[in-house]
Scaffold this active site. Structure first.
Site, short mmCIF file in Angstrom:
data_model
loop_
_atom_site.label_atom_id
_atom_site.label_comp_id
_atom_site.label_asym_id
_atom_site.label_seq_id
_atom_site.Cartn_x
_atom_site.Cartn_y
_atom_site.Cartn_z
N HIS A 13 -4.81 0.55 -5.53
CA HIS A 13 -4.95 -0.68 -6.12
C HIS A 13 -6.65 -0.94 -6.19
CE1 HIS A 13 -6.82 -2.67 -2.17
NE2 HIS A 13 -5.88 -1.65 -1.72
N ASP A 15 -3.46 -2.35 2.86
CA ASP A 15 -4.11 -3.59 2.74
C ASP A 15 -3.07 -4.65 2.84
OD1 ASP A 15 -5.09 -6.02 1.08
OD2 ASP A 15 -6.84 -4.35 0.51
N CYS A 43 -1.21 1.74 -0.08
CA CYS A 43 -2.27 1.18 0.86
C CYS A 43 -1.62 0.32 1.94
CB CYS A 43 -3.51 0.79 0.20
SG CYS A 43 -4.89 0.33 1.11
N CYS A 51 -10.01 -1.57 -3.24
CA CYS A 51 -9.40 -0.74 -2.03
C CYS A 51 -10.60 -0.78 -1.29
CB CYS A 51 -8.75 0.60 -2.22
SG CYS A 51 -8.23 1.55 -0.93
N ARG A 58 -2.93 -7.48 1.43
CA ARG A 58 -2.75 -8.04 0.14
C ARG A 58 -1.76 -7.53 -0.69
NH1 ARG A 58 -8.77 -8.05 -1.63
NH2 ARG A 58 -8.37 -5.93 -1.09
#
Length: 209
Positions: free
Chosen positions: A97, A43, A41, A100, A45
């Site tokens: 994750h 993302d 992803c 998400c 983080r």
């Protein structure tokens, strides 16, 4: 954090790498021979190399919203083709994750504009597994389970590609489905029976000798 700090961080990173290995960047410039393709992803983080404990050059990375592998996405298809046929990776990881945002958005009944076609792929995952998901009364647990099922379906999409089918037969390339628990930092292997999926999928989607 500002732009100037980024470049200061870069200078510090260079110095740190050269302190441990005078030839670090010479080796990096020689080329890449990664064993892994990581599809994750976007993302901010979730960093592939950090969570896998690997260095640059050890993992080829593709990231997008909710770690999707739609067959109509030329970006994903091109990455898989290059990683498998040119870089000769032997392991493909699809890693979702918990927490998400893309999966959460797909669970909402809302018009999200340009994101609608992309999120439709996740909603298709929900439709395929609706009986299981609708039986989960806790919304948090349902959310987590959709994250896991999305990873499973994207693994199936990877296996549908000709390059992966061919590499599996020729050099036993493996596909894995993982989830990163953003609350604990742990990688979770979903233990998807990929060998069984290969047999099932290739009976319908076999497109490579």
């Amino acid at each position: 954090m500002d732009i100037k700090q980024i470049f200061e961080n870069n200078r510090n990173w260079i110095a740190k790498k050269l302190q441990s290995d005078d030839h670090y960047f010479d080796k990096l410039a020689d080329g890449q021979t990664p064993e892994f393709l990581y599809i994750g992803c976007s993302d901010s983080r979730v960093s592939a190399e950090d969570l896998m404990g690997l260095e640059p050059g050890q993992v080829f990375v593709h990231r997008n919203i909710a770690n999707m592998v739609p067959n109509t996405d030329l970006n994903s298809m091109s990455v898989i083709n290059y990683a498998v046929t040119s870089l000769k990776v032997n392991h493909i990881v699809v890693c979702g994750h918990y927490g998400c945002g893309g999966v959460l958005a797909a669970m909402q009944q809302a018009d999200l504009g340009i994101l609608n076609p992309w999120l439709r792929n996740i909603r298709d995952v929900y439709r395929l597994h609706r009986n299981e998901l609708d039986a989960i009364t806790d919304e948090g647990e349902k959310y987590k389970r959709l994250v896991e099922l999305n990873v499973q379906e994207q693994c199936i999409n990877v296996i549908k590609t000709a390059e992966v089918q061919r590499a599996n037969r020729q050099r036993n390339l493996k596909v894995y489905g993982w989830v990163f628990d953003i609350h604990t930092g742990k990688l979770i292997d979903l233990n998807i029976d990929v060998d069984a999926i290969f047999k099932e999928i290739t009976s319908i989607y076999k497109i490579a000798d």
